[in-house]
Motif scaffolding. Structure first.
Motif, PDB file in Angstrom:
ATOM      1  N   GLY A  56       0.789  -1.222   0.000  1.00 30.15           N
ATOM      2  CA  GLY A  56       0.000   0.000   0.000  1.00 30.15           C
ATOM      3  C   GLY A  56       0.821   1.271   0.000  1.00 30.15           C
ATOM      4  N   TYR A  57       2.021   1.215   0.560  1.00 26.79           N
ATOM      5  CA  TYR A  57       2.855   2.413   0.674  1.00 26.79           C
ATOM      6  C   TYR A  57       3.739   2.637  -0.548  1.00 26.79           C
ATOM      7  N   ASP A  58       3.989   1.591  -1.303  1.00 21.58           N
ATOM      8  CA  ASP A  58       4.875   1.680  -2.456  1.00 21.58           C
ATOM      9  C   ASP A  58       4.054   1.426  -3.718  1.00 21.58           C
ATOM     10  N   LYS A  59       4.282   2.228  -4.728  1.00 22.16           N
ATOM     11  CA  LYS A  59       3.507   2.080  -5.960  1.00 22.16           C
ATOM     12  C   LYS A  59       3.730   0.728  -6.632  1.00 22.16           C
ATOM     13  N   SER A  60       4.797   0.040  -6.290  1.00 29.61           N
ATOM     14  CA  SER A  60       5.030  -1.283  -6.872  1.00 29.61           C
ATOM     15  C   SER A  60       4.257  -2.380  -6.147  1.00 29.61           C
ATOM     16  N   ASN A  61       3.578  -2.035  -5.035  1.00 33.59           N
ATOM     17  CA  ASN A  61       2.815  -3.012  -4.257  1.00 33.59           C
ATOM     18  C   ASN A  61       1.513  -2.374  -3.747  1.00 33.59           C
ATOM     19  N   PRO A  62       0.633  -1.960  -4.677  1.00 35.39           N
ATOM     20  CA  PRO A  62      -0.589  -1.268  -4.267  1.00 35.39           C
ATOM     21  C   PRO A  62      -1.627  -2.219  -3.689  1.00 35.39           C
ATOM     22  N   ILE A  63      -2.611  -1.645  -3.048  1.00 38.16           N
ATOM     23  CA  ILE A  63      -3.754  -2.392  -2.525  1.00 38.16           C
ATOM     24  C   ILE A  63      -4.694  -2.630  -3.698  1.00 38.16           C
ATOM     25  N   LYS A  64      -5.022  -3.877  -3.953  1.00 35.60           N
ATOM     26  CA  LYS A  64      -5.831  -4.252  -5.115  1.00 35.60           C
ATOM     27  C   LYS A  64      -7.289  -4.441  -4.704  1.00 35.60           C
ATOM     28  N   VAL A  65      -8.085  -3.383  -4.864  1.00 31.13           N
ATOM     29  CA  VAL A  65      -9.494  -3.454  -4.483  1.00 31.13           C
ATOM     30  C   VAL A  65     -10.395  -3.900  -5.622  1.00 31.13           C
ATOM     31  N   GLY A  66      -9.947  -3.792  -6.857  1.00 36.09           N
ATOM     32  CA  GLY A  66     -10.741  -4.193  -8.009  1.00 36.09           C
ATOM     33  C   GLY A  66     -11.981  -3.337  -8.196  1.00 36.09           C
ATOM     34  N   GLY A  67     -12.822  -3.758  -9.117  1.00 36.55           N
ATOM     35  CA  GLY A  67     -14.080  -3.066  -9.354  1.00 36.55           C
ATOM     36  C   GLY A  67     -14.176  -2.380 -10.691  1.00 36.55           C
ATOM     37  N   VAL A  68     -13.127  -2.425 -11.492  1.00 34.97           N
ATOM     38  CA  VAL A  68     -13.168  -1.714 -12.761  1.00 34.97           C
ATOM     39  C   VAL A  68     -14.225  -2.287 -13.708  1.00 34.97           C
ATOM     40  N   HIS A  69     -14.466  -3.576 -13.644  1.00 28.28           N
ATOM     41  CA  HIS A  69     -15.401  -4.195 -14.587  1.00 28.28           C
ATOM     42  C   HIS A  69     -16.870  -3.967 -14.222  1.00 28.28           C
ATOM     43  N   ASP A  70     -17.171  -3.754 -12.950  1.00 23.42           N
ATOM     44  CA  ASP A  70     -18.569  -3.529 -12.563  1.00 23.42           C
ATOM     45  C   ASP A  70     -18.806  -2.117 -12.020  1.00 23.42           C
ATOM     46  N   ASN A  71     -17.867  -1.220 -12.308  1.00 16.50           N
ATOM     47  CA  ASN A  71     -17.971   0.195 -11.921  1.00 16.50           C
ATOM     48  C   ASN A  71     -18.063   0.407 -10.416  1.00 16.50           C
TER      49      ASN A  71
END
Length: 154
Positions: A56-71
Motif C-alpha cells: 500500500g505504501y509503495d507504488k510497486s505493491n498497491p492495494i488491489k481493491v478491483g471493481g473496474v469491470h462492474d464500476n
C-alpha cells in the motif's frame, strides 16, 4: 467538416499508437484468494495484518481493491479507506491526491494499462500524513497496511 474529420482521425491514430511507459507490479492481474467481507456497504471488514512494509505504501505493491469491470472501483477504494484507523486508534481522514504510475494489467482498458490512485491519509488529531496507492483494476487479498489498524465490527 472534412478538415474536422481528418483532424479527429489524426488525433485518434496518434493517441492509439503511443504506448505509455508501464511498470510491472507484484502479482499482475487478479490474485485474490480470500473472499471479501463488509462491515456495512461503505466499509470492508479487514482482519489480516500485512507483514510487508511496502504493501500500500509503495507504488510497486498497491492495494488491489478491483471493481473496474462492474464500476465499483471508487466505492471499493472508499470501503478500504473507511476501514482504516491510525496507529493511535483514531479515524483517518483521506483525500484522493490523484492518479499516477501507469502499470501493466490484463484488466486495463487501453493497451492493458492501468493507473494507480494515490490517497493522502491523516489520522484525526495529528498532522502526520501517509500516501496509500490503490489499484482498482485488479483484485488481491485485502490486508491492513503496516503501522495502521482496522475498524472492528460492532
Amino acid at each position: 467538416m472534412k478538415r474536422l474529420f481528418l483532424l479527429l482521425i489524426g488525433i485518434t491514430l496518434s493517441c492509439s499508437t503511443q504506448k505509455p511507459k508501464v511498470s510491472l507490479e507484484k502479482g499482475v492481474g487478479d490474485t485474490r484468494t480470500k473472499p471479501v467481507a463488509l462491515i456495512d456497504n461503505n466499509t470492508y471488514l479487514l482482519t489480516e495484518m500485512s507483514d510487508d512494509k511496502t504493501y500500500g505504501y509503495d507504488k510497486s505493491n498497491p492495494i488491489k481493491v478491483g471493481g473496474v469491470h462492474d464500476n465499483t472501483g471508487p466505492l471499493n477504494e472508499r470501503r478500504f479507506l473507511n476501514a482504516l484507523f491510525g496507529p493511535h486508534d483514531k479515524k483517518m481522514m483521506y483525500f484522493r491526491a490523484g492518479s499516477c504510475c501507469p502499470f501493466a494489467t490484463p484488466n486495463g482498458f487501453i493497451n492493458n494499462t492501468g493507473m494507480l490512485d494515490r490517497y493522502r491519509l491523516t489520522e484525526i488529531g495529528t498532522k502526520d500524513t501517509i500516501d496509500i496507492y490503490i489499484n482498482l483494476y485488479d483484485t488481491g487479498d485485502l490486508k491492513i497496511p503496516v503501522g495502521l489498524k482496522a475498524k472492528i465490527k460492532e
